[in-house]
Structure formats: C-alpha cells, structure tokens
Design a protein around this motif. Structure first.
Motif, PDB file in Angstrom:
ATOM      1  N   THR A   4      16.239   6.729   8.920  1.00 51.64           N
ATOM      2  CA  THR A   4      15.493   7.289   7.783  1.00 51.64           C
ATOM      3  C   THR A   4      14.112   6.674   7.590  1.00 51.64           C
ATOM      4  OG1 THR A   4      16.244   5.693   6.101  1.00 51.64           O
ATOM      5  CG2 THR A   4      17.714   7.554   6.582  1.00 51.64           C
ATOM      6  N   ILE A   5      13.726   5.697   8.424  1.00 48.75           N
ATOM      7  CA  ILE A   5      12.510   4.916   8.181  1.00 48.75           C
ATOM      8  C   ILE A   5      11.255   5.697   8.583  1.00 48.75           C
ATOM      9  CG2 ILE A   5      11.299   2.763   8.694  1.00 48.75           C
ATOM     10  CD1 ILE A   5      13.945   2.490   7.064  1.00 48.75           C
ATOM     11  N   THR A   6      10.344   5.889   7.628  1.00 41.40           N
ATOM     12  CA  THR A   6       9.068   6.547   7.910  1.00 41.40           C
ATOM     13  C   THR A   6       7.975   5.528   8.226  1.00 41.40           C
ATOM     14  OG1 THR A   6       8.474   6.583   5.562  1.00 41.40           O
ATOM     15  CG2 THR A   6       9.629   8.512   6.435  1.00 41.40           C
ATOM     16  N   ALA A   7       8.116   4.314   7.672  1.00 38.92           N
ATOM     17  CA  ALA A   7       7.134   3.251   7.921  1.00 38.92           C
ATOM     18  C   ALA A   7       7.749   1.917   7.541  1.00 38.92           C
ATOM     19  CB  ALA A   7       5.861   3.487   7.112  1.00 38.92           C
ATOM     20  N   SER A  24       0.847  -1.194   0.000  1.00 33.39           N
ATOM     21  CA  SER A  24       0.000   0.000   0.000  1.00 33.39           C
ATOM     22  C   SER A  24       0.882   1.244   0.000  1.00 33.39           C
ATOM     23  CB  SER A  24      -0.925  -0.016   1.219  1.00 33.39           C
ATOM     24  OG  SER A  24      -0.157  -0.077   2.400  1.00 33.39           O
ATOM     25  N   ALA A  25       0.265   2.401  -0.146  1.00 29.23           N
ATOM     26  CA  ALA A  25       1.023   3.657  -0.183  1.00 29.23           C
ATOM     27  C   ALA A  25       1.666   3.928   1.169  1.00 29.23           C
ATOM     28  CB  ALA A  25       0.109   4.803  -0.576  1.00 29.23           C
ATOM     29  N   PRO A  26       2.932   4.360   1.168  1.00 30.61           N
ATOM     30  CA  PRO A  26       3.588   4.727   2.423  1.00 30.61           C
ATOM     31  C   PRO A  26       3.136   6.110   2.876  1.00 30.61           C
ATOM     32  CG  PRO A  26       5.073   5.112   0.598  1.00 30.61           C
ATOM     33  CD  PRO A  26       3.824   4.503   0.008  1.00 30.61           C
ATOM     34  N   PRO A  27       3.493   6.514   4.079  1.00 32.13           N
ATOM     35  CA  PRO A  27       3.101   7.842   4.577  1.00 32.13           C
ATOM     36  C   PRO A  27       3.712   8.972   3.740  1.00 32.13           C
ATOM     37  CG  PRO A  27       4.036   6.498   6.337  1.00 32.13           C
ATOM     38  CD  PRO A  27       4.274   5.765   5.068  1.00 32.13           C
ATOM     39  N   PRO A  28       3.085  10.146   3.742  1.00 30.77           N
ATOM     40  CA  PRO A  28       3.669  11.303   3.067  1.00 30.77           C
ATOM     41  C   PRO A  28       5.068  11.583   3.614  1.00 30.77           C
ATOM     42  CG  PRO A  28       1.424  11.781   3.777  1.00 30.77           C
ATOM     43  CD  PRO A  28       1.782  10.453   4.368  1.00 30.77           C
ATOM     44  N   GLY A  29       5.946  12.069   2.750  1.00 28.65           N
ATOM     45  CA  GLY A  29       7.319  12.330   3.154  1.00 28.65           C
ATOM     46  C   GLY A  29       8.263  11.181   2.859  1.00 28.65           C
ATOM     47  N   SER A  30       7.711  10.056   2.393  1.00 25.83           N
ATOM     48  CA  SER A  30       8.554   8.912   2.018  1.00 25.83           C
ATOM     49  C   SER A  30       9.110   9.142   0.607  1.00 25.83           C
ATOM     50  CB  SER A  30       7.751   7.617   2.052  1.00 25.83           C
ATOM     51  OG  SER A  30       7.180   7.415   3.330  1.00 25.83           O
ATOM     52  N   HIS A  31      10.360   8.713   0.380  1.00 29.98           N
ATOM     53  CA  HIS A  31      11.007   8.932  -0.916  1.00 29.98           C
ATOM     54  C   HIS A  31      11.290   7.652  -1.679  1.00 29.98           C
ATOM     55  CE1 HIS A  31      11.966  13.269  -1.224  1.00 29.98           C
ATOM     56  NE2 HIS A  31      11.732  13.223   0.075  1.00 29.98           N
ATOM     57  N   GLU A  32      11.437   6.543  -0.970  1.00 36.10           N
ATOM     58  CA  GLU A  32      11.831   5.300  -1.631  1.00 36.10           C
ATOM     59  C   GLU A  32      11.397   4.121  -0.767  1.00 36.10           C
ATOM     60  OE1 GLU A  32      16.018   3.305  -3.249  1.00 36.10           O
ATOM     61  OE2 GLU A  32      15.840   5.471  -3.079  1.00 36.10           O
ATOM     62  N   LEU A  33      11.170   2.978  -1.427  1.00 32.01           N
ATOM     63  CA  LEU A  33      10.812   1.755  -0.711  1.00 32.01           C
ATOM     64  C   LEU A  33      11.918   0.722  -0.870  1.00 32.01           C
ATOM     65  CD1 LEU A  33       7.031   1.414  -1.655  1.00 32.01           C
ATOM     66  CD2 LEU A  33       8.052   2.579   0.312  1.00 32.01           C
ATOM     67  N   VAL A  34      12.115  -0.053   0.198  1.00 33.56           N
ATOM     68  CA  VAL A  34      13.167  -1.066   0.261  1.00 33.56           C
ATOM     69  C   VAL A  34      12.542  -2.370   0.746  1.00 33.56           C
ATOM     70  CG1 VAL A  34      15.337  -1.716   1.380  1.00 33.56           C
ATOM     71  CG2 VAL A  34      14.888   0.693   0.818  1.00 33.56           C
ATOM     72  N   ILE A  35      12.897  -3.485   0.123  1.00 37.87           N
ATOM     73  CA  ILE A  35      12.416  -4.807   0.555  1.00 37.87           C
ATOM     74  C   ILE A  35      13.616  -5.648   0.988  1.00 37.87           C
ATOM     75  CG2 ILE A  35      11.341  -6.970  -0.193  1.00 37.87           C
ATOM     76  CD1 ILE A  35       9.601  -5.274  -2.092  1.00 37.87           C
ATOM     77  N   VAL A  36      13.486  -6.259   2.156  1.00 37.82           N
ATOM     78  CA  VAL A  36      14.497  -7.182   2.671  1.00 37.82           C
ATOM     79  C   VAL A  36      13.783  -8.473   3.042  1.00 37.82           C
ATOM     80  CG1 VAL A  36      16.227  -7.604   4.467  1.00 37.82           C
ATOM     81  CG2 VAL A  36      15.878  -5.272   3.593  1.00 37.82           C
ATOM     82  N   ASP A  51      12.829   8.221   4.194  1.00 40.20           N
ATOM     83  CA  ASP A  51      12.591   9.642   3.882  1.00 40.20           C
ATOM     84  C   ASP A  51      13.699  10.257   3.037  1.00 40.20           C
ATOM     85  OD1 ASP A  51      14.658   9.987   5.687  1.00 40.20           O
ATOM     86  OD2 ASP A  51      13.443  10.976   7.213  1.00 40.20           O
ATOM     87  N   LEU A  52      14.689   9.437   2.648  1.00 36.59           N
ATOM     88  CA  LEU A  52      15.757   9.912   1.773  1.00 36.59           C
ATOM     89  C   LEU A  52      15.961   8.911   0.637  1.00 36.59           C
ATOM     90  CD1 LEU A  52      18.440  10.921   4.433  1.00 36.59           C
ATOM     91  CD2 LEU A  52      17.080  12.489   3.041  1.00 36.59           C
ATOM     92  N   PRO A  53      16.266   9.375  -0.564  1.00 36.51           N
ATOM     93  CA  PRO A  53      16.582   8.421  -1.631  1.00 36.51           C
ATOM     94  C   PRO A  53      17.929   7.756  -1.353  1.00 36.51           C
ATOM     95  CG  PRO A  53      16.838  10.683  -2.409  1.00 36.51           C
ATOM     96  CD  PRO A  53      16.289  10.761  -1.012  1.00 36.51           C
ATOM     97  N   LEU A  54      18.019   6.468  -1.618  1.00 35.34           N
ATOM     98  CA  LEU A  54      19.270   5.745  -1.375  1.00 35.34           C
ATOM     99  C   LEU A  54      20.263   6.009  -2.502  1.00 35.34           C
ATOM    100  CD1 LEU A  54      17.979   2.293  -0.109  1.00 35.34           C
ATOM    101  CD2 LEU A  54      19.123   4.041   1.214  1.00 35.34           C
ATOM    102  N   VAL A  55      21.526   6.127  -2.145  1.00 37.42           N
ATOM    103  CA  VAL A  55      22.568   6.355  -3.145  1.00 37.42           C
ATOM    104  C   VAL A  55      23.468   5.125  -3.290  1.00 37.42           C
ATOM    105  CG1 VAL A  55      22.573   8.847  -2.895  1.00 37.42           C
ATOM    106  CG2 VAL A  55      24.016   7.481  -1.397  1.00 37.42           C
TER     107      VAL A  55
END
Length: 195
Positions: A169-172, A69-81, A148-152
């Motif tokens: 950096t985790i928003t959710a 689902s959509a992450p909270p506002p202010g999120s920039h990128e999603l990561v799966i582990v 909340d930050l794009p990964l480099v």
C-alpha cells in the motif's frame, strides 16, 4: 537474515543498516522520497545525536518533534515507525508506532500524543525512551510511510500487525536517522541491552 536493500544505503548510516527495518520490508527505490516526501525534525538533523530530553537520561523525557512534507497524490494516511537500527536481534527494537495521520504536510509537536499508537518493544503504546548502556552509541531510524488505503487497525496493534496491514500500500516513504550514546551512571530501572 536478509540483506539490507541497496536502494536505501545512501540514506542510512552503515551502523544503522538493520535488514529487518520496516522501511526495508515496505519501501522501495521508487517510493523513497517520492514527490519530495521527506521527514525532518526541528530538534535534530539527520544523523545527529538525540537531545537527552527525548531519552531515558531525563525524568520528564518525551518524544521528539517531527515534521513532514506533503506525500504524493493518492495517499490516504501517514504512518511513523521508529526503530533501534543497530540491534543484533532478528528484528530491530520498536520505539514508536504511529498512524492515523492525515496525508498532508504536517507535524507532531514535542511530546504530542498522536492520533493512534501501537505497541513498542516493551508492549506499551508510548514513545520508548532510548536507553543504551553507558558509553555505548545506538542508532535509531525514524521512518514515515504514506499509504494509499486508510488503516483499520485498532490502537495498540503490534509492529507485525501494522507491517502486515501496510504491505503493498506504500505510495512514498522517507527516513531520518539519529543516534544516542548512553550516559555514565544512568539507569531507568529496566534491562536496556536491546534499546
């Protein structure tokens, strides 16, 4: 070994509560499921057994499909582990590291190649097929993080590098547990003691 966080116990089966899981290190009670953030799969429900088509049991196996689902506002990128959560090792075996996913509602189709992947426990950048010994059930935890930050990070980064870059950096976050039991007589040609 540190203790498994209490805020996570209702979302993770007892046999899958490895204190070294990524979500235990990066998540928090406030971030878990924040704003309804959730991870699901059309191929299995939480706690279900993975289909053999996603494991070393089948020759043409691929990664399972995932939806979020959509992450909270202010999120920039999603990561799966994805980690093997019933391991006795200090760190759980890493099966998949994925990042570069847009911070919006989305999905990965069955076998789809993600935008960026890091090294699994065997040092390659693919979905590491679950392959427990015959008759032995293992627990796997699919974890998704909104940052909340794009990964480099460059593709091929290690689990340690990814987790270090995500600190603070985790928003959710959200989790999806699954299991798989090794089949009799199956052998993918490698030592599967910790997978």
């Amino acid at each position: 070994m540190t203790e498994f966080p209490a805020w996570l116990t209702s979302n993770v089966p007892a046999a899958a509560r490895h204190p070294g899981l990524a979500v235990a290190a990066l998540g928090s009670a406030q971030a878990l499921g924040r704003s309804g953030f959730a991870l699901t799969s059309p191929a299995f429900r939480a706690g279900d057994e993975l289909d053999p088509s996603f494991t070393a049991t089948e020759e043409d196996a691929v990664a399972p499909p995932l939806e979020w689902s959509a992450p909270p506002p202010g999120s920039h990128e999603l990561v799966i582990v994805v980690e093997e959560a019933s391991s006795d090792a200090a760190e759980p075996a890493c099966h998949w590291l994925v990042w570069g996913l847009p911070a919006q509602r989305g999905k990965l189709l069955e076998g789809e190649v993600p935008p960026r992947t890091g090294k699994n426990a065997f040092g390659n950048s693919e979905w590491l097929l679950p392959d427990p010994p015959a008759g032995e059930q293992r627990h796997y935890l699919f974890q998704i993080f909104a940052t909340d930050l794009p990964l480099v990070l460059m593709p091929g980064a290690s689990r340690a590098e990814l987790l270090a870059s995500l600190q603070g950096t985790i928003t959710a976050c959200a989790v999806l547990p699954a299991t798989f039991t090794g089949g009799a007589g199956e052998d993918a040609g490698f030592d599967d003691d910790d997978i």
